[in-house]
Design a protein around this motif. Structure first.
Motif, mmCIF file in Angstrom:
data_model
loop_
_atom_site.group_PDB
_atom_site.id
_atom_site.type_symbol
_atom_site.label_atom_id
_atom_site.label_comp_id
_atom_site.label_asym_id
_atom_site.label_seq_id
_atom_site.Cartn_x
_atom_site.Cartn_y
_atom_site.Cartn_z
ATOM 1 N N ILE A 231 0.770 -1.307 0.129
ATOM 2 C CA ILE A 231 0.252 0.097 0.036
ATOM 3 C C ILE A 231 0.967 1.224 -0.165
ATOM 4 O O ILE A 231 1.860 1.204 0.574
ATOM 5 N N GLN A 232 0.546 2.086 -0.819
ATOM 6 C CA GLN A 232 1.426 3.302 -0.886
ATOM 7 C C GLN A 232 0.348 4.511 -0.965
ATOM 8 O O GLN A 232 -0.571 4.582 -1.801
ATOM 9 N N VAL A 233 0.520 5.503 -0.197
ATOM 10 C CA VAL A 233 -0.221 6.750 -0.128
ATOM 11 C C VAL A 233 0.584 7.756 -0.567
ATOM 12 O O VAL A 233 1.656 7.838 -0.026
ATOM 13 N N PHE A 234 0.181 8.778 -1.731
ATOM 14 C CA PHE A 234 0.666 9.836 -2.068
ATOM 15 C C PHE A 234 0.304 10.908 -1.416
ATOM 16 O O PHE A 234 -1.118 11.191 -1.541
ATOM 17 N N SER B 201 1.561 16.888 -7.072
ATOM 18 C CA SER B 201 2.315 15.544 -7.879
ATOM 19 C C SER B 201 1.374 14.817 -8.565
ATOM 20 O O SER B 201 0.402 14.810 -8.400
ATOM 21 N N TYR B 202 1.991 13.912 -9.551
ATOM 22 C CA TYR B 202 1.253 13.409 -10.562
ATOM 23 C C TYR B 202 1.960 11.856 -10.544
ATOM 24 O O TYR B 202 2.756 11.649 -11.361
ATOM 25 N N PRO B 203 1.594 11.070 -9.579
ATOM 26 C CA PRO B 203 2.262 9.716 -9.283
ATOM 27 C C PRO B 203 2.401 8.831 -10.690
ATOM 28 O O PRO B 203 3.266 8.178 -10.384
ATOM 29 N N PHE B 204 1.112 8.975 -11.454
ATOM 30 C CA PHE B 204 1.399 8.106 -12.475
ATOM 31 C C PHE B 204 2.202 8.371 -13.399
ATOM 32 O O PHE B 204 2.560 7.302 -14.512
ATOM 33 N N PHE C 222 -1.190 -12.663 -4.363
ATOM 34 C CA PHE C 222 -0.331 -12.161 -5.563
ATOM 35 C C PHE C 222 0.286 -11.024 -4.999
ATOM 36 O O PHE C 222 -0.291 -10.359 -4.028
ATOM 37 N N GLU C 223 1.466 -10.666 -5.421
ATOM 38 C CA GLU C 223 2.178 -9.368 -5.312
ATOM 39 C C GLU C 223 1.568 -8.432 -6.082
ATOM 40 O O GLU C 223 1.211 -8.562 -7.301
ATOM 41 N N TRP C 224 1.164 -7.462 -5.469
ATOM 42 C CA TRP C 224 0.185 -6.022 -6.160
ATOM 43 C C TRP C 224 0.396 -5.032 -5.357
ATOM 44 O O TRP C 224 0.666 -5.171 -4.200
ATOM 45 N N ASN C 225 0.006 -3.705 -6.018
ATOM 46 C CA ASN C 225 0.028 -2.654 -5.230
ATOM 47 C C ASN C 225 -1.348 -1.958 -5.234
ATOM 48 O O ASN C 225 -2.166 -1.965 -5.930
ATOM 49 N N LEU C 226 -1.658 -1.248 -4.113
ATOM 50 C CA LEU C 226 -2.752 -0.271 -3.914
ATOM 51 C C LEU C 226 -2.116 0.851 -3.726
ATOM 52 O O LEU C 226 -1.532 0.842 -2.552
ATOM 53 N N TRP C 227 -2.583 1.865 -4.673
ATOM 54 C CA TRP C 227 -2.121 3.492 -4.460
ATOM 55 C C TRP C 227 -3.367 4.417 -3.979
ATOM 56 O O TRP C 227 -4.494 4.083 -4.539
ATOM 57 N N ILE C 228 -3.079 4.767 -2.903
ATOM 58 C CA ILE C 228 -4.238 5.921 -2.533
ATOM 59 C C ILE C 228 -3.696 7.318 -2.789
ATOM 60 O O ILE C 228 -2.828 7.862 -2.318
ATOM 61 N N ARG D 216 -8.716 8.507 -3.942
ATOM 62 C CA ARG D 216 -8.983 7.599 -5.098
ATOM 63 C C ARG D 216 -8.006 6.437 -4.709
ATOM 64 O O ARG D 216 -6.859 6.697 -4.383
ATOM 65 N N THR D 217 -8.601 5.249 -4.967
ATOM 66 C CA THR D 217 -7.871 3.864 -4.856
ATOM 67 C C THR D 217 -7.671 3.270 -5.906
ATOM 68 O O THR D 217 -8.419 3.039 -6.720
ATOM 69 N N PHE D 218 -6.185 3.020 -6.402
ATOM 70 C CA PHE D 218 -6.084 2.064 -7.414
ATOM 71 C C PHE D 218 -5.315 0.853 -7.377
ATOM 72 O O PHE D 218 -4.554 0.755 -6.633
ATOM 73 N N ILE D 219 -5.689 -0.009 -8.007
ATOM 74 C CA ILE D 219 -4.904 -1.487 -7.949
ATOM 75 C C ILE D 219 -3.837 -1.315 -9.209
ATOM 76 O O ILE D 219 -4.374 -1.015 -10.402
#
Length: 148
Positions: A19-22, A27-30, A66-72, A109-112
């Motif tokens: 989990i990563q919170v920006f 900023s524009y993380p993507f 599975f290894e995956w990321n959740l961005w907030i 906003r939450t992204f997988i």
């Protein structure tokens, strides 16, 4: 890398979820994400769950094998634009009342973020928990700006 999360009863769960919170304003993380081997879905919860029910559903996400990321990402946007995107009528009605008082809304906003090989399994797991997923184009993602 494994993350550790604890439940109320202090049971330790090994999780492959990162989990990563920006929180860097503006900023524009993507814009720094390598899209060549990643796929991104935005995750919504339109279920009107109580906070405890949300916490329980979220803790279930830690069990995805599975290894995956959740961005907030915190964002500020027009209330009306957010309201129109909500398919659940009760939630949309609540935001309709809010839009008459407040022009903008702050929300997370939450992204997988995962690989093409894993997205089907992760998406199925999320949908079984009641989450709604939406695939976004790279251009849309790169224009999302952190603001609060």
């Amino acid at each position: 890398m494994d993350n550790l999360a604890t439940k109320k009863n202090k049971e330790v769960i090994q999780s492959k979820l990162m989990i990563q919170v920006f929180d860097e304003q503006g900023s524009y993380p993507f814009r720094s994400l390598d899209f060549s081997n990643k796929i991104v879905f935005e995750m919504f919860d339109y279920t009107l769950r109580t906070p405890l029910e949300k916490a329980d559903a979220f803790s279930q996400l830690l069990k995805v094998p599975f290894e995956w990321n959740l961005w907030i990402l915190p964002v500020t946007e027009k209330t009306l634009a957010y309201q129109q995107a909500i398919p659940e009528l009760k939630s949309a009605a609540l935001l309709d009342m809010l839009s008459s008082i407040k022009d903008t809304i702050q929300r997370d906003r939450t992204f997988i973020i995962t690989t093409l090989q894993q997205i089907k399994s992760i998406a199925k797991f999320c949908k079984n928990l009641g989450f709604t997923l939406k695939n976004l184009e790279q251009r849309e993602l790169e224009n999302i700006r952190v603001s609060y």
